[in-house]
Design a protein around this motif. Structure first.
Motif, PDB file in Angstrom:
ATOM      1  N   GLY A  69      51.329  57.296 102.949  1.00 36.66           N
ATOM      2  CA  GLY A  69      51.673  57.190 104.353  1.00 36.66           C
ATOM      3  C   GLY A  69      53.161  57.286 104.624  1.00 36.66           C
ATOM      4  O   GLY A  69      53.585  57.658 105.711  1.00 36.66           O
ATOM      5  N   ASP A  70      53.989  56.938 103.633  1.00 35.11           N
ATOM      6  CA  ASP A  70      55.432  57.004 103.818  1.00 35.11           C
ATOM      7  C   ASP A  70      56.107  57.760 102.672  1.00 35.11           C
ATOM      8  O   ASP A  70      57.259  57.525 102.347  1.00 35.11           O
ATOM      9  N   GLY A  71      55.371  58.681 102.076  1.00 41.25           N
ATOM     10  CA  GLY A  71      55.906  59.455 100.956  1.00 41.25           C
ATOM     11  C   GLY A  71      55.027  60.648 100.687  1.00 41.25           C
ATOM     12  O   GLY A  71      54.189  61.028 101.510  1.00 41.25           O
ATOM     13  N   ASP A  72      55.199  61.243  99.503  1.00 41.34           N
ATOM     14  CA  ASP A  72      54.419  62.425  99.160  1.00 41.34           C
ATOM     15  C   ASP A  72      52.950  62.099  98.951  1.00 41.34           C
ATOM     16  O   ASP A  72      52.596  61.035  98.435  1.00 41.34           O
ATOM     17  N   VAL A  73      52.094  63.030  99.351  1.00 37.77           N
ATOM     18  CA  VAL A  73      50.667  62.953  99.088  1.00 37.77           C
ATOM     19  C   VAL A  73      50.394  63.669  97.771  1.00 37.77           C
ATOM     20  O   VAL A  73      50.828  64.813  97.574  1.00 37.77           O
ATOM     21  N   LEU A  74      49.692  63.008  96.879  1.00 40.17           N
ATOM     22  CA  LEU A  74      49.329  63.587  95.585  1.00 40.17           C
ATOM     23  C   LEU A  74      47.825  63.824  95.545  1.00 40.17           C
ATOM     24  O   LEU A  74      47.038  62.928  95.860  1.00 40.17           O
ATOM     25  N   ALA A  75      47.434  65.035  95.166  1.00 39.48           N
ATOM     26  CA  ALA A  75      46.016  65.355  94.970  1.00 39.48           C
ATOM     27  C   ALA A  75      45.852  65.972  93.596  1.00 39.48           C
ATOM     28  O   ALA A  75      46.602  66.874  93.223  1.00 39.48           O
ATOM     29  N   VAL A  76      44.895  65.477  92.837  1.00 35.81           N
ATOM     30  CA  VAL A  76      44.645  65.984  91.487  1.00 35.81           C
ATOM     31  C   VAL A  76      43.153  66.247  91.346  1.00 35.81           C
ATOM     32  O   VAL A  76      42.332  65.354  91.605  1.00 35.81           O
ATOM     33  N   HIS A  77      42.802  67.464  90.931  1.00 35.06           N
ATOM     34  CA  HIS A  77      41.406  67.825  90.708  1.00 35.06           C
ATOM     35  C   HIS A  77      41.089  67.734  89.222  1.00 35.06           C
ATOM     36  O   HIS A  77      41.964  67.901  88.367  1.00 35.06           O
ATOM     37  N   ARG A  78      39.824  67.492  88.923  1.00 31.05           N
ATOM     38  CA  ARG A  78      39.401  67.377  87.528  1.00 31.05           C
ATOM     39  C   ARG A  78      39.672  68.656  86.738  1.00 31.05           C
ATOM     40  O   ARG A  78      39.864  68.624  85.520  1.00 31.05           O
TER      41      ARG A  78
END
Length: 230
Positions: free
Chosen positions: A173-182
């Motif tokens: 919410g106050d920084g980078d969004v991280l998304a990791v896929h399998r």
């Protein structure tokens, strides 16, 4: 929902509510002219955000007599951790997940609410149980600290994947969004979190976009990638 009905794009289940906000801010309550009503709660907010993008959406607000056919048929089923904090919501959530059977896209919004857990350590077994049913897990670092025992975003994402999710999204919410896929694909992008993020994430997943485009769209509540919403 009858079996012949068109399946919904999204069904959400979990915390819902209504917030009342004054129409004129910065004045004493006695001088407020009127109050506006706004949906609140992760489940309701995600459904509203997705509906505003043209998606057909519904919210489960009653835990008795669940429509398991509708839950199985929905293209996305989004449930929240707040629904695990007590009965009868906990049993209803677990029953819905059993009926769903990891079909299509099943999103677990970790939605850690301290006021709902008098003994926070009691939440972790339930979080671990439902993660086995989820294909996507979404939460903040605080959510992850409760659910997985780690706060650092990448470590949290790896724990969520190890617990059963195929896609882990950590959005502070106050920084980078991280998304990791399998499959090893990942994306790190600046942006926000909350219900608008969730609704836009659902829209991207339903649109079949690649991961980075989906996360960029979800994190940017001001517009759509490539100047289009669909």
């Amino acid at each position: 929902m009858a079996e012949s009905a068109q399946p919904l794009d999204l069904i959400t289940m979990g915390r819902t509510g209504v917030d009342l906000y004054p129409s004129n801010a910065g004045v004493p309550l006695a001088r407020v002219d009127e109050l506006g009503r706004f949906s609140d709660g992760a489940a309701a907010g995600v459904a509203v955000a997705a509906a505003r993008l043209g998606r057909s959406a519904a919210v489960v607000t009653r835990t008795e007599d669940l429509d398991f056919f509708a839950i199985r048929a929905a293209r996305v089923f989004w449930f929240t951790g707040s629904g695990l904090s007590g009965e009868p919501d906990r049993s209803a959530t677990l029953a819905a997940l059993k009926a769903r059977g990891r079909a299509a896209v099943t999103v677990f919004g970790l939605d850690w609410q301290p006021t709902l857990w008098p003994q926070p350590e009691g939440a972790r077994p339930y979080y671990a149980e439902v993660l086995r049913h989820a294909t996507v897990a979404v939460g903040t670092p605080d959510d992850c600290a409760l659910a997985m025992g780690v706060r650092e975003p990448r470590a949290c994402a790896q724990e969520l994947l190890a617990a059963g999710a195929e896609l882990a999204v950590v959005a502070p919410g106050d920084g980078d969004v991280l998304a990791v896929h399998r499959d090893g694909t990942s994306a790190v992008l600046p942006g926000g979190a909350g219900e608008a993020f969730g609704g836009r994430l659902v829209h991207g997943l339903l649109s079949g976009w690649e991961l980075e485009r989906t996360i960029r769209y979800a994190a940017d509540t001001g517009g759509a990638p490539d100047g289009e919403d669909r």
